[in-house]
Design an enzyme around this catalytic site. Structure first.
Site, mmCIF file in Angstrom:
data_model
loop_
_atom_site.group_PDB
_atom_site.id
_atom_site.type_symbol
_atom_site.label_atom_id
_atom_site.label_comp_id
_atom_site.label_asym_id
_atom_site.label_seq_id
_atom_site.Cartn_x
_atom_site.Cartn_y
_atom_site.Cartn_z
ATOM 1 N N HIS A 95 63.114 81.925 0.116
ATOM 2 C CA HIS A 95 63.651 81.229 1.294
ATOM 3 C C HIS A 95 64.885 80.395 0.923
ATOM 4 C CE1 HIS A 95 63.167 79.178 5.259
ATOM 5 N NE2 HIS A 95 63.736 78.175 4.603
ATOM 6 N N GLU A 96 64.749 79.555 -0.079
ATOM 7 C CA GLU A 96 65.882 78.678 -0.431
ATOM 8 C C GLU A 96 67.051 79.493 -0.947
ATOM 9 O OE1 GLU A 96 65.396 75.906 0.826
ATOM 10 O OE2 GLU A 96 63.204 76.063 0.921
ATOM 11 N N GLU A 148 67.716 73.718 0.075
ATOM 12 C CA GLU A 148 68.681 74.745 -0.327
ATOM 13 C C GLU A 148 70.057 74.225 -0.732
ATOM 14 O OE1 GLU A 148 67.542 74.299 2.913
ATOM 15 O OE2 GLU A 148 69.150 74.615 4.361
ATOM 16 N N ASN A 149 70.194 72.997 -1.230
ATOM 17 C CA ASN A 149 71.498 72.473 -1.634
ATOM 18 C C ASN A 149 72.298 73.542 -2.381
ATOM 19 O OD1 ASN A 149 70.311 69.809 -1.002
ATOM 20 N ND2 ASN A 149 69.175 70.212 -2.878
ATOM 21 N N GLY A 153 58.925 71.288 1.477
ATOM 22 C CA GLY A 153 58.656 72.300 0.458
ATOM 23 C C GLY A 153 59.779 72.382 -0.562
ATOM 24 N N ALA A 154 61.000 72.515 -0.062
ATOM 25 C CA ALA A 154 62.137 72.648 -0.959
ATOM 26 C C ALA A 154 63.421 72.539 -0.155
ATOM 27 C CB ALA A 154 62.103 73.987 -1.690
HETATM 28 N N1 PHE Z 1 65.964 73.040 4.787
HETATM 29 C C1 PHE Z 1 64.754 73.037 4.036
HETATM 30 C C2 PHE Z 1 64.220 74.464 4.094
HETATM 31 O O1 PHE Z 1 63.883 74.965 5.123
HETATM 32 C C3 PHE Z 1 63.693 72.148 4.514
HETATM 33 C C4 PHE Z 1 63.985 70.690 4.420
HETATM 34 C C5 PHE Z 1 64.386 69.992 5.531
HETATM 35 C C6 PHE Z 1 63.839 70.029 3.230
HETATM 36 C C7 PHE Z 1 64.644 68.649 5.461
HETATM 37 C C8 PHE Z 1 64.083 68.688 3.169
HETATM 38 C C9 PHE Z 1 64.473 67.990 4.294
HETATM 39 O O2 PHE Z 1 64.159 75.150 3.168
HETATM 40 ZN ZN ZN Z 2 64.837 76.682 5.371
#
Ligand code: PHE
Ligand code: ZN
Length: 886
Positions: free
Chosen positions: A300-301, A267-268, A264-265
């Site tokens: 969420h992000e 969170e960098n 989906g996305a």
């Molecule tokens: N960490 C991201 C999220 O939960 C999901 C994600 C995991 C995206 C692995 C890309 C690769 O928002």
């Molecule tokens: Zn997440």
């Protein structure tokens, strides 16, 4: 990809790294064919670890040179590691590496890749090692400075995490930008983007008075579809500060949309990268559900910035530390945004429905694992409903046990203790408990944490006895849990049960209270109960369990009519429907719905006090998948036939009410994706679906004609696709021209074309004459010029929708569905193993299938598993599925 078994990683084997990397300077010469990465790592020995070689992760990259402390140093390759046997002596040294990678060839979409002519990265969980050599593990946190160099015309926008410190021109039409991120972060939060993008900007002031810049970057032409994403981002910033006292800690916060994305996305830090599906929306292209999805994913992000980024995971077994908590936070955010109590309840019902549709089956199937898994071969396989959605329920139970204010204190303590660290799920639970000494959680913390270590959905049985003379009601709660892979027996869970007692007439006999079950069996006594009560248990779905309360029709009808807990009110209606569906599935002959049930549904539909959104949820029968989950062995065709038959009966017996509901819920105001409008559209669309179903069966052309008109004239996507779905699922003759019309209106807009594929892939399979038509149509769409396996959204819209969300089309007596599955899986795996592994999961529950499906499924599984070149990801999923047969 390799042959032979992959290495399995175990949680118990965790050891701190032998080296730390404190500072990273990266320089990218971006080129689609061959990008050169130069990195300068400031490394420190971990004094607590034995002296040992330095082993850096690296995958699908080519090393050009390695220098340590300014001199060249010898290295060797071992598996997917670059090993330096003799790093410089001393506590600290600098390592300089130069390597190349090929973004254009990176179809896995992990690491640095190209999409739509730009460069994008995805590093979680282990993508950074596909960019350069590194200690690619979340407990190694460093401060990054990143220089990007690229052709200015093709890639005018150069982004990375943190703050822009410098930019300028270079020779040969190239330009550069330097970014610095002051926050130490694990490599999985690194990101860069170089592309031809435009952006929507907005400034925002936090409570401390500081101004911050928010930006949403998209392809040229998509700017008009970023308003909702930006509004959601602003709302997220405001909410996190108001609810949890967590402010935005960056001068600039960026979101970038990309068309090719596995999830989906992401969170960098300061540079979130999003699947376009969760950014782009206009009334004409996105449904109400899409708008809500954008709000929740943007939230969420953004919330990860604290829960995930400021405090991160020590190792990947702790994934739920950030994901469970952040899903909980985004669910709370969406509920607060929804506003009215009824809209909040609708959101809760939707979340529970999603949990039951994806997490419950997961917990009962071949891939069942604890919220904090014990081992994995490919970590990408553990971004699951259990880690995310069940993880969120675990956090929610903590909040229930310590109260909302207590939970906020717990979060505060969590940040006081661990800000800037990489920690574990235990650390989180400990902080919540320590902030609430003496609470229901603190007094049972060790047993509560079994929610992290034991897989499987617990079963909760409740039986009450009323003593009229003593005016006492005694409730006995019992719990049990089935075995799951590697866990033959389970210890009792701590189960918070919110409970109230109602009279048969609906009045409250005992106000809501919290019962905490923490052993196999316990009794709870309610005093001063005036009359024999109807218990309303597990209100708001206070624990992720399967409840058997033994209530009969009369009691469920009472709850459906009167429960002040909207969740339980909905649940009562679903239980009435479920009981009938299950009884009918048992019988060979068609079953007629009883009047009591139909009347109850009519009452809900007509009740002026109920919100349309609630009505739509209450009048939607439990899904075929949910019905299947109730059975030890299930026949997908039988379930489909029964459910379709019930839908037809509801369509005809409530015909006049549906017509009225349709007219009464048409929205005449301008489009806004608010819960109120969305609820009306949802109910009107359900009504239209029922009206078309009835009309097609009875040969009446009026409603299909109206639906067709709506496909052409609707002023928004929710109504347009709702009308199209009504025609497609009822097998109206107008479905074909309507589909053509819809495709033409889509005008090639990728997210809309996805919907067009998805709807056809989900098309209800005709029962009896015409059976197989929906499967054949979906299969034929593989050859459509708009179809591509390379774009995950497109692959999901056709293949996953068919295999996962259309059981009657997929599970065929002739096994053609399984052959289709196997072929697609083998096509996708070499392109994108993460995506292929998700498709492999379709077979998770194969052991519960009735014959002939079960044998055919096993054969298909075995055939695919026998292929030599499978990815580790797919191999792990298939291996577990095949183990499940014992
Ligand atoms: N960490 C991201 C999220 O939960 C999901 C994600 C995991 C995206 C692995 C890309 C690769 O928002
Ligand atoms: Zn997440």
């Amino acid at each position: 990809m390799r042959e032979g078994p992959a290495t399995v990683v175990h949680r118990q084997d965790y050891a701190a790294p032998a080296y730390w990397i404190r500072k990273v300077e990266l320089c990218f010469d971006l080129d689609p064919v061959k990008t050169i990465v130069s990195s300068k790592l400031h490394i420190e020995r971990n004094p607590a670890a034995e002296p040992q070689p330095l082993k850096l992760h690296g995958e699908d990259i080519t090393v050009l040179r390695v220098m340590a402390a300014g001199e060249s140093v010898s290295f060797r390759h071992e598996d997917k590691l670059l090993v330096i046997d003799n790093p410089p002596a001393g506590e600290q040294f600098v390592l300089e590496i130069r390597n190349t990678c090929s973004p254009e060839k990176n179809t896995q979409l992990s690491g640095l890749y190209t999409s739509g002519g730009g460069f994008f990265t995805q590093c979680e969980a282990e993508g950074f090692r596909r960019i350069t050599y590194f200690l690619d593990r979340p407990d190694v946190m460093a401060v990054y400075t990143v220089t990007l160099r690229a052709d200015k015309k093709k890639y005018p926008v150069l982004l990375s995490n943190g703050n822009l410190v410098e930019q300028g021109e270079l020779d040969g039409g190239r330009h550069f930008a330097v970014w610095h991120d002051p926050f130490p972060k694990p490599s999985y939060l690194f990101a860069l983007v170089a592309a031809d993008l435009v952006c929507r900007e907005q400034k925002i002031r936090t409570r401390a008075g500081k101004e911050h810049l928010l930006q949403v970057f998209v392809r040229r032409g998509d700017l008009g579809k970023t308003e909702h994403a930006m509004a959601s981002l602003v709302a997220s910033v405001v909410w996190d500060e108001a609810r949890f006292g967590l402010p935005l800690d960056l001068e600039r916060f960026m979101i970038v949309a990309v068309e090719d994305f596995n999830m989906g996305a992401m969170e960098n830090k300061g540079l979130n990268i999003f699947n376009t599906k969760f950014v782009l929306a206009s009334p004409a292209t996105a449904t109400d559900v899409d708008f809500a999805g954008i709000e929740s994913v943007v939230g969420h992000e953004y919330f990860h910035n604290w829960t995930g980024n400021r405090i991160t995971c020590r190792d990947w077994f702790q994934l739920s530390l950030k994901e469970g908590l952040t899903v909980f936070r985004d669910q709370e955010f969406s509920m607060d945004m929804a506003g009215s109590p009824s809209a909040r309840a609708v959101k809760r019902i939707e979340d529970v429905r999603a949990l039951r549709a994806s997490q419950f089956p997961e917990d009962a199937g071949a891939m069942a694992h604890p919220v904090r898994p014990d081992s994995y071969a490919a970590i990408d396989n553990f971004y699951t409903a259990t880690v995310y959605e069940k993880g969120s329920e675990v956090v929610r139970m903590m909040q229930t046990l310590v109260g909302r204010e207590g939970f906020e204190r717990g979060i505060t303590l969590y940040f006081e203790r661990h800000d800037g660290q990489a920690v574990t799920c235990d650390d989180f639970a400990q902080a919540i408990a320590d902030a609430n000494p003496g609470s229901e959680l603190a007094t049972r913390l060790e047993s509560f944490k079994r929610w992290y270590s034991q897989a499987g959905t617990p079963r909760l049985k409740a039986r009450g006895v009323y003593d009229a003379e003593a005016r006492r009601y005694t409730l006995t709660l019992t719990q049990s849990a089935l075995p799951s892979p590697g866990q033959p027996t389970k210890q009792p869970f701590v189960i918070p049960v919110l409970a109230a007692l109602l009279g048969r007439d609906g009045r409250t006999l005992a106000a809501e209270r919290l019962l905490v079950l923490d052993s196999a069996e316990q009794q709870f006594v309610f005093e001063d109960v005036d009359a024999e009560p109807v218990p309303s248990l597990l209100r708001g779905f206070s624990a992720p369990v399967i409840l058997d309360d033994g209530l009969g029709d009369a009691e469920l009808l009472t709850l459906l009519a009167h429960d002040s807990d909207a969740f339980n009110r909905w649940e009562a209606g679903q239980r009435l429907a479920l009981a009938r569906l299950l009884a009918a599935v048992e019988q060979a002959a068609p079953v007629t719905l009883d009047e009591a049930f139909v009347e109850a549904m009519r009452t809900v539909l007509r009740d002026p006090a109920l919100d349309p959104a609630f009505k739509e949820l209450a009048l939607t029968l439990p899904s075929e998948g949910y019905v299947a989950e109730q059975l030890a062995t299930f026949d997908p065709q039988r379930i489909h036939a029964v459910r379709e038959h019930f839908r037809e009966q509801l369509a005809s017996t409530l015909h006049a009410d549906w017509a009225e509901a349709f007219e009464a819920n048409l929205v005449h105001e301008g489009y806004a994706p608010t819960p109120a409008q969305a609820g009306r559209r949802a109910l009107a669309n359900l009504a239209l679906a029922m009206l078309c179903l009835h009309a097609v069966r009875s040969g009446n052309p009026v409603w299909p004609g109206r639906a067709y008109q709506r496909v052409k004239d609707a002023s928004n996507m929710t109504d347009r696709i709702g009308a199209l779905a009504a025609l497609v699922h009822s097998h109206s003759e107008l479905a074909e021209p309507a589909l053509e019309r819809f495709h033409a209106i889509a005008g090639g807009e990728p997210l809309v074309v996805d919907k067009w594929f998805a709807l056809q892939a989900q098309a209800s399979e005709p029962v009896g004459a015409g059976h197989g038509r929906s499967f054949a149509r979906a299969k034929a769409l593989l050859k459509h010029p708009d179809f591509s396996l390379k774009n995950p959204n497109r692959a999901r819209s056709l293949i996953f929708q068919l295999c996962m969300n259309n059981p009657a089309a997929f599970h065929r007596a002739d096994a053609a569905g399984y052959v289709f599955w196997a072929e697609r899986l083998l096509e996708i795996d070499p392109i994108n193993p993460q995506l292929a592994a998700r498709l492999a999961r379709v077979m998770d529950r194969w052991t519960a299938l009735a014959e002939p499906y079960r044998s055919a499924a096993r054969e298909a599984l075995a055939r695919v598993a026998a292929k030599p070149d499978l990815s580790d990801d797919v191999r792990e999923v298939l291996g577990r599925a095949l183990e499940a047969q014992q």
